[in-house]
Scaffold this motif. Structure first.
Motif, PDB file in Angstrom:
ATOM      1  N   LYS A 117       0.811  -1.217   0.000  1.00 26.60           N
ATOM      2  CA  LYS A 117       0.000   0.000   0.000  1.00 26.60           C
ATOM      3  C   LYS A 117       0.850   1.276   0.000  1.00 26.60           C
ATOM      4  CE  LYS A 117      -3.713  -2.353   2.491  1.00 26.60           C
ATOM      5  NZ  LYS A 117      -4.569  -2.385   3.718  1.00 26.60           N
ATOM      6  N   GLY A 118       2.151   1.128  -0.193  1.00 26.22           N
ATOM      7  CA  GLY A 118       3.042   2.276  -0.145  1.00 26.22           C
ATOM      8  C   GLY A 118       3.248   2.929  -1.498  1.00 26.22           C
ATOM      9  N   THR A 119       4.244   3.777  -1.570  1.00 23.72           N
ATOM     10  CA  THR A 119       4.581   4.502  -2.789  1.00 23.72           C
ATOM     11  C   THR A 119       5.106   3.555  -3.856  1.00 23.72           C
ATOM     12  OG1 THR A 119       5.164   6.463  -1.502  1.00 23.72           O
ATOM     13  CG2 THR A 119       6.007   6.345  -3.758  1.00 23.72           C
ATOM     14  N   ARG A 120       4.663   3.762  -5.094  1.00 28.62           N
ATOM     15  CA  ARG A 120       5.148   2.987  -6.226  1.00 28.62           C
ATOM     16  C   ARG A 120       5.957   3.912  -7.135  1.00 28.62           C
ATOM     17  NH1 ARG A 120       2.517  -1.971  -6.888  1.00 28.62           N
ATOM     18  NH2 ARG A 120       0.847  -2.286  -5.358  1.00 28.62           N
ATOM     19  N   TYR A 121       7.101   3.438  -7.580  1.00 27.01           N
ATOM     20  CA  TYR A 121       7.997   4.246  -8.406  1.00 27.01           C
ATOM     21  C   TYR A 121       7.821   3.906  -9.879  1.00 27.01           C
ATOM     22  CZ  TYR A 121      10.594   5.962  -4.367  1.00 27.01           C
ATOM     23  OH  TYR A 121      10.955   6.583  -3.196  1.00 27.01           O
ATOM     24  N   SER A 122       7.838   4.927 -10.712  1.00 26.13           N
ATOM     25  CA  SER A 122       7.968   4.715 -12.143  1.00 26.13           C
ATOM     26  C   SER A 122       9.444   4.469 -12.439  1.00 26.13           C
ATOM     27  CB  SER A 122       7.479   5.941 -12.912  1.00 26.13           C
ATOM     28  OG  SER A 122       8.333   7.056 -12.634  1.00 26.13           O
TER      29      SER A 122
ATOM     30  N   ALA B 292      10.855  -0.777  -0.190  1.00 24.77           N
ATOM     31  CA  ALA B 292      11.582  -1.631  -1.139  1.00 24.77           C
ATOM     32  C   ALA B 292      10.648  -2.222  -2.189  1.00 24.77           C
ATOM     33  CB  ALA B 292      12.313  -2.747  -0.400  1.00 24.77           C
ATOM     34  N   ARG B 293       9.452  -2.623  -1.795  1.00 23.58           N
ATOM     35  CA  ARG B 293       8.513  -3.185  -2.771  1.00 23.58           C
ATOM     36  C   ARG B 293       8.086  -2.124  -3.782  1.00 23.58           C
ATOM     37  NH1 ARG B 293       3.938  -6.716   0.203  1.00 23.58           N
ATOM     38  NH2 ARG B 293       3.221  -6.926  -1.958  1.00 23.58           N
ATOM     39  N   GLY B 294       7.981  -0.890  -3.350  1.00 22.17           N
ATOM     40  CA  GLY B 294       7.650   0.183  -4.273  1.00 22.17           C
ATOM     41  C   GLY B 294       8.762   0.452  -5.252  1.00 22.17           C
ATOM     42  N   LEU B 295      10.017   0.323  -4.802  1.00 20.97           N
ATOM     43  CA  LEU B 295      11.162   0.512  -5.685  1.00 20.97           C
ATOM     44  C   LEU B 295      11.173  -0.540  -6.800  1.00 20.97           C
ATOM     45  CD1 LEU B 295      13.969   1.241  -3.052  1.00 20.97           C
ATOM     46  CD2 LEU B 295      12.759   2.909  -4.466  1.00 20.97           C
TER      47      LEU B 295
END
Length: 342
Positions: A150-155, A232-235
């Protein structure tokens, strides 16, 4: 059906998260869930889970601890007693003659000594590989589940900007504690600097030696140590490839996380990865030349990796979930309980 989970440690890691997530998930599949564990974990369980505090972090042969554990289990009289990992399994095995319930033990990591599992009526392995070498008449496989991210997701552009990478080059990511078992020394030495960029996420006692190795090999512009990152999952969502260079694993959560977010994986032959990845995305452990060749090939055409592993993404999204893990575990409980009752 009444189920009792036993956790003997007081640390923070995958085992502890597993017990919490499994117990909370089982609430929706069995009649009653009881957990015996250290007081520090109490608040992590759903209100429906009945938590019994008992510090089992002392010696596994301590007669006082074994007696207290036996008394709690006898008082609860569960249908299933499920011990998590070697220490809890060993302790349950020592008191098996004095407690009720069908005994199940979960094997989380490969160990040299697994004799304690012979005292369990059923063994659950968190991967096929982790159970190799274990002789037991009833071994089941249940992959660990992961909670939704549910955290930040990176392009991809965002990831490149965050770590000053060249967005025109492939970006690979490796996520693990910086310890020798994760094989980061070998990964850095095998890194093909003319093929892509590497982000290593994690912290640990090897951080300074790894930083020195990166400098010695003149890879500062190609290999970055980010330190620990809660996102880390968002990265992963901004990367082109997940790398696993481990020498050994029990259940590698990063493989489940990567595939679930649609990120291809290249890995050494360790449990989970060796069971599900295409053969061309597996390399031998401790073989820098093979690792270099595989890295050069896959980084040279990351679009092919996406195509080759496309079918795994949907499978991972349905398999590596907490509800799937809980449902499979509850099914094992029910089948074994019915067999005993017949």
């Amino acid at each position: 059906m009444k189920v009792c989970q036993i956790m003997a440690g007081d640390e923070e890691g995958g085992l502890e998260n597993h017990v919490v997530e499994l117990s909370n998930g089982l609430v929706d599949h069995v009649d009653e869930v009881v957990v015996i564990a250290h007081e520090k974990y109490r608040e992590r369980f759903r209100p429906e889970v009945r938590f019994l505090a008992l510090d089992l972090s002392g010696g596994r042969r301590n007669p006082w601890l074994l007696m207290r554990l036996a008394m709690l289990i006898r008082r609860e009289a569960p249908d299933i007693v499920h011990a998590q990992a070697n220490k809890a399994v060993d302790m349950l095995g020592r008191i098996r003659a004095f407690v009720p319930g069908y005994r199940i033990g979960t094997l989380h990591n490969r160990k040299k000594s697994l004799g304690m599992y012979s005292r369990m009526q059923t063994v659950i392995g968190v991967s096929q590989g982790v159970s190799e070498g274990l002789v037991h008449p009833d071994i089941c496989l249940v992959y660990n589940g992961i909670p939704p991210y549910k955290g930040t997701r990176y392009s991809r552009a965002g990831l490149a900007a965050e770590f000053q990478f060249d967005p025109a080059w492939p970006i690979a990511i490796a996520v693990a504690r910086l310890v020798p078992a994760k094989g980061f020394q070998e990964l850095i030495r095998a890194w093909p600097a003319d093929k892509g960029q590497l982000l290593i996420v994690g912290d640990g006692p090897e951080r300074e030696p790894l930083a020195a190795l990166i400098a010695d090999l003149d890879l500062e512009q190609k290999v970055v140590l980010s330190g620990y990152r809660p996102d880390a999952r968002g990265l992963m969502t901004g990367a082109d490839l997940l790398l696993v260079s481990s020498r050994r694993e029990g259940f590698n959560y990063t493989v489940a996380e990567a595939l679930s977010c649609g990120l291809p994986v290249l890995s050494t032959r360790v449990p989970v990865a060796q069971e599900i990845l295409p053969e061309s995305y597996l390399v031998p452990v401790d073989n820098p030349q093979a690792l270099n060749e595989a890295l050069s090939r896959v980084l040279g055409n990351v679009e092919t990796a996406l195509i080759d592993q496309q079918s795994l993404f949907d499978w991972a999204r349905s398999t590596f979930t907490i509800d799937h893990m809980a449902a499979q575990t509850a099914s094992i409980y029910q089948e074994r309980y019915q067999q005993v009752g017949q």
